[in-house]
Structure formats: C-alpha cells, structure tokens
Design a protein around this motif. Structure first.
Motif, PDB file in Angstrom:
ATOM      1  N   ILE A  30      -8.036   1.641  12.731  1.00  0.00           N
ATOM      2  CA  ILE A  30      -8.452   2.314  11.510  1.00  0.00           C
ATOM      3  C   ILE A  30      -9.712   1.607  11.043  1.00  0.00           C
ATOM      4  O   ILE A  30      -9.675   0.431  10.691  1.00  0.00           O
ATOM      5  CB  ILE A  30      -7.359   2.263  10.434  1.00  0.00           C
ATOM      6  CG1 ILE A  30      -6.095   2.985  10.925  1.00  0.00           C
ATOM      7  CG2 ILE A  30      -7.850   2.890   9.137  1.00  0.00           C
ATOM      8  CD1 ILE A  30      -4.932   2.919   9.966  1.00  0.00           C
ATOM      9  N   GLN A  31     -10.820   2.297  11.071  1.00  0.00           N
ATOM     10  CA  GLN A  31     -12.110   1.688  10.803  1.00  0.00           C
ATOM     11  C   GLN A  31     -12.459   1.703   9.313  1.00  0.00           C
ATOM     12  O   GLN A  31     -12.023   2.567   8.568  1.00  0.00           O
ATOM     13  CB  GLN A  31     -13.209   2.415  11.591  1.00  0.00           C
ATOM     14  CG  GLN A  31     -13.032   2.317  13.103  1.00  0.00           C
ATOM     15  CD  GLN A  31     -13.207   0.905  13.625  1.00  0.00           C
ATOM     16  OE1 GLN A  31     -13.917   0.092  13.036  1.00  0.00           O
ATOM     17  NE2 GLN A  31     -12.552   0.601  14.738  1.00  0.00           N
ATOM     18  N   HIS A  32     -13.256   0.716   8.904  1.00  0.00           N
ATOM     19  CA  HIS A  32     -13.804   0.653   7.552  1.00  0.00           C
ATOM     20  C   HIS A  32     -12.703   0.719   6.488  1.00  0.00           C
ATOM     21  O   HIS A  32     -12.652   1.627   5.662  1.00  0.00           O
ATOM     22  CB  HIS A  32     -14.822   1.775   7.333  1.00  0.00           C
ATOM     23  CG  HIS A  32     -15.955   1.764   8.308  1.00  0.00           C
ATOM     24  ND1 HIS A  32     -16.845   0.717   8.397  1.00  0.00           N
ATOM     25  CD2 HIS A  32     -16.324   2.658   9.248  1.00  0.00           C
ATOM     26  CE1 HIS A  32     -17.732   0.979   9.354  1.00  0.00           C
ATOM     27  NE2 HIS A  32     -17.438   2.144   9.881  1.00  0.00           N
ATOM     28  N   ILE A  33     -11.808  -0.250   6.520  1.00  0.00           N
ATOM     29  CA  ILE A  33     -10.737  -0.332   5.534  1.00  0.00           C
ATOM     30  C   ILE A  33     -11.311  -0.812   4.199  1.00  0.00           C
ATOM     31  O   ILE A  33     -12.036  -1.800   4.144  1.00  0.00           O
ATOM     32  CB  ILE A  33      -9.629  -1.279   6.012  1.00  0.00           C
ATOM     33  CG1 ILE A  33      -8.953  -0.701   7.268  1.00  0.00           C
ATOM     34  CG2 ILE A  33      -8.595  -1.512   4.912  1.00  0.00           C
ATOM     35  CD1 ILE A  33      -7.975  -1.638   7.931  1.00  0.00           C
ATOM     36  N   HIS A  34     -10.972  -0.093   3.133  1.00  0.00           N
ATOM     37  CA  HIS A  34     -11.459  -0.439   1.805  1.00  0.00           C
ATOM     38  C   HIS A  34     -10.390  -1.076   0.931  1.00  0.00           C
ATOM     39  O   HIS A  34     -10.688  -1.953   0.119  1.00  0.00           O
ATOM     40  CB  HIS A  34     -12.009   0.806   1.102  1.00  0.00           C
ATOM     41  CG  HIS A  34     -13.133   1.472   1.815  1.00  0.00           C
ATOM     42  ND1 HIS A  34     -14.272   0.790   2.198  1.00  0.00           N
ATOM     43  CD2 HIS A  34     -13.301   2.755   2.237  1.00  0.00           C
ATOM     44  CE1 HIS A  34     -15.101   1.634   2.809  1.00  0.00           C
ATOM     45  NE2 HIS A  34     -14.532   2.827   2.853  1.00  0.00           N
ATOM     46  N   ASP A  35      -9.139  -0.630   1.065  1.00  0.00           N
ATOM     47  CA  ASP A  35      -8.100  -1.133   0.175  1.00  0.00           C
ATOM     48  C   ASP A  35      -6.742  -0.935   0.827  1.00  0.00           C
ATOM     49  O   ASP A  35      -6.580  -0.089   1.734  1.00  0.00           O
ATOM     50  CB  ASP A  35      -8.143  -0.399  -1.169  1.00  0.00           C
ATOM     51  CG  ASP A  35      -7.667  -1.255  -2.327  1.00  0.00           C
ATOM     52  OD1 ASP A  35      -7.086  -2.333  -2.072  1.00  0.00           O
ATOM     53  OD2 ASP A  35      -7.863  -0.853  -3.478  1.00  0.00           O
ATOM     54  N   ILE A  36      -5.745  -1.699   0.370  1.00  0.00           N
ATOM     55  CA  ILE A  36      -4.378  -1.573   0.861  1.00  0.00           C
ATOM     56  C   ILE A  36      -3.411  -1.737  -0.312  1.00  0.00           C
ATOM     57  O   ILE A  36      -3.661  -2.496  -1.238  1.00  0.00           O
ATOM     58  CB  ILE A  36      -4.037  -2.599   1.959  1.00  0.00           C
ATOM     59  CG1 ILE A  36      -4.369  -4.025   1.494  1.00  0.00           C
ATOM     60  CG2 ILE A  36      -4.746  -2.254   3.264  1.00  0.00           C
ATOM     61  CD1 ILE A  36      -3.952  -5.111   2.479  1.00  0.00           C
ATOM     62  N   VAL A  37      -2.284  -1.009  -0.246  1.00  0.00           N
ATOM     63  CA  VAL A  37      -1.195  -1.179  -1.209  1.00  0.00           C
ATOM     64  C   VAL A  37       0.105  -0.895  -0.477  1.00  0.00           C
ATOM     65  O   VAL A  37       0.120  -0.276   0.596  1.00  0.00           O
ATOM     66  CB  VAL A  37      -1.313  -0.241  -2.429  1.00  0.00           C
ATOM     67  CG1 VAL A  37      -2.568  -0.532  -3.232  1.00  0.00           C
ATOM     68  CG2 VAL A  37      -1.264   1.221  -2.011  1.00  0.00           C
ATOM     69  N   PHE A  38       1.219  -1.331  -1.056  1.00  0.00           N
ATOM     70  CA  PHE A  38       2.534  -0.964  -0.541  1.00  0.00           C
ATOM     71  C   PHE A  38       3.063   0.230  -1.327  1.00  0.00           C
ATOM     72  O   PHE A  38       2.923   0.293  -2.549  1.00  0.00           O
ATOM     73  CB  PHE A  38       3.514  -2.130  -0.667  1.00  0.00           C
ATOM     74  CG  PHE A  38       3.335  -3.193   0.373  1.00  0.00           C
ATOM     75  CD1 PHE A  38       3.778  -2.986   1.668  1.00  0.00           C
ATOM     76  CD2 PHE A  38       2.729  -4.392   0.055  1.00  0.00           C
ATOM     77  CE1 PHE A  38       3.610  -3.965   2.636  1.00  0.00           C
ATOM     78  CE2 PHE A  38       2.565  -5.386   1.009  1.00  0.00           C
ATOM     79  CZ  PHE A  38       3.007  -5.167   2.310  1.00  0.00           C
TER      80      PHE A  38
END
Length: 288
Positions: free
Chosen positions: A39-47
């Motif tokens: 997954i390219q160009h990740i900006h943010d993550i959350v659960f």
C-alpha cells in the motif's frame, strides 16, 4: 519499508498485493501463496472498533484484518485519503477525490466525509474547501472532532459529529490527538515541542517531554501518549505536567503515523509499511 534497530523485528508479512490497476476493487483475501501487501503513500492509520487496522493512503482507505492479513478497500472507492479517524464503526476521512470519483467526494478538497456499513461514503461538511491532513476523535465524546487543515495554521473543532466546524485556536502543528478519557485534553506536535490544551483546544501551552513528530493517545494509561521523534526514537509518556518519558527503541526510516489500540498494541506506519508491537516496542510484527 522502514526497519527497527535496538529491538527485534519479528513476524510474518501477510496479505495481498494492491496495484494501481486493481486499486478500485476489493483485494482477494490473503493466502499462503500471496505476495506481501503493498500500500503506497500511507498518510494515516487508526484501529477500527472491531480491531482491524485502517490505513489511509494515496489510493484509498484499506482495512487489514490482523489475524488473517485479509485486506479490503473500504467502500470500494480509491481516493487520496489524508486525515483519518474512527469513532465506533464510523470512519472519518479528509483528502482529495480519485479518478473514479465518488458522488460524495468534491474536488479539489473533499472536506470531511464518513463511511458507515449501512450507507457507505457520504459527505458531512466543508466540501470542496478543506483538506484535513490530521483528524482526531475520542471515545470520551463521540460528537467531538478536531482537524488540522492544510491551508492555514489553525485547529478546527466540531461538537456535532463533523456536521459543522469552527476555529478553535491558532495552531501550527504536525499531528494532533485527543485524550481517550477526557475530551478537553488535546496534545499537538509542533516545531517548538509538545503543546497541550486542557480546555478543548481553546488554548495551548508547552508540555514537558521530547519533541515528537507523530503522536497517539494510549487508552491503557491515564493521559497516556506514545510518539515518534524526528530522529525516529519511540517515546512513551503522558500529558501529566510532571510525566516521565521512556524511550522504547528506534524507528528507522521515519514515521508517517502512529496509533495505539485498547489493548496497548502500537502500530507505526512508514510511507509504504506498517509494523505492530504488542509488548511496548520490544518486538515488532510487519503487517504491510
């Protein structure tokens, strides 16, 4: 992919490959013969509320089932997802529309949109005008949302679930988080160090601790904060004025985002990779 030193990086790479040619479709579930997920160009993550890892990327929001590695494109729509937050089963996103533009995504900035299982993607507010690079929510107040727009140094605040926003205070920050138990306590990462608000974002004052780039509230500890410094050092502390901060290793290659779930698992994203630690940074499992 970023790597980790001073800690053992362990685990199996899971999932499926996501390419630009198929990004508008939900990927097939992972299998032992699948290639590592990309997954390219990740900006943010959350659960999410069900424990999935949600990944906001240049090509949409992906949900990763951590036990199986199954990866799916949320809502089957590819778009540039910048700010990302979750409240229960609702996903809040800001960014820019994609080539297969959804009716709810207005150019050039989609404002705030949300996704629910019942409705899918729908527009909430600020259509066409605002691109939040960071969003914050808290289980302490389901209607409270804050965002950092990309066009001016200000904190925007909503008290009605994102339907309307108003300026809260001037703030030039890289990341923002809201305490898991007290919606009045916000923490921001700035060029001058950590800043904390104890009045819902009306005012901010310096918070003693390391200079961090990305942060997340830690719901397992009162006032808990976990973050990554510009040099990649992972720090664990709190919003208490006299809090002691503990180093938990080095994230090499930089960190685009960090998040902590209700069980204390820490996920750190690089530009195209995500790793998770379930033991406070002692060991890591690569999931993207």
């Amino acid at each position: 992919m970023f790597s980790y030193s001073r800690r053992l990086l362990a685990g199996t790479i899971l999932g499926v490959t996501v390419s630009l040619a198929v990004v508008a479709c939900s990927p097939a579930p992972g299998s032992p013969s699948s290639a590592p997920p990309t997954i390219q160009h990740i900006h943010d993550i959350v659960f999410s509320s069900n424990g999935d890892l949600l990944i906001g990327s240049h090509d949409g929001v992906y949900a990763v089932e951590l036990d199986t590695g199954d990866t799916s494109l949320v809502g089957d729509v590819a778009f540039d997802s910048m700010g990302l937050a979750a409240q229960g089963e609702t996903i809040f996103v800001s960014g820019h529309p994609g080539a297969d533009n959804h009716d709810s995504f207005v150019a050039p900035h989609i404002g705030l949109v949300k996704h629910t299982v019942e409705v899918g993607w729908e527009q909430l507010s600020l259509a066409g005008t605002t691109d939040f690079h960071n969003l914050g929510t808290t289980p302490a107040d389901p209607d409270f949302i804050v965002g950092l727009p990309s066009d001016r140094p200000v904190l925007l605040r909503s008290n009605d679930g994102g339907r309307t926003f108003a300026d809260a205070s001037e703030l030039s920050a890289r990341d923002i988080s809201i305490d898991s138990d007290d919606a009045n306590v916000l923490t921001a990462t700035t060029a001058d160090g950590l800043m904390v608000s104890r009045d819902g974002g009306d005012t901010f004052s310096p918070l003693a601790g390391p200079t961090l780039v990305v942060i997340s509230p830690d719901p397992t500890r009162e006032g808990g904060i976990v973050g990554v410094a510009p040099d990649g050092e992972l720090w664990i502390g709190s919003t208490a004025p006299d809090a002691e901060w503990t180093s938990a290793g080095i994230v090499e290659g930089g960190a685009a985002a960090i998040v902590v779930n209700d069980d204390g698992a820490i996920a750190v994203a690089g530009e195209s990779s995500v790793a998770i630690s379930r033991d406070g940074g002692e060991t890591w499992t690569t999931v993207i």
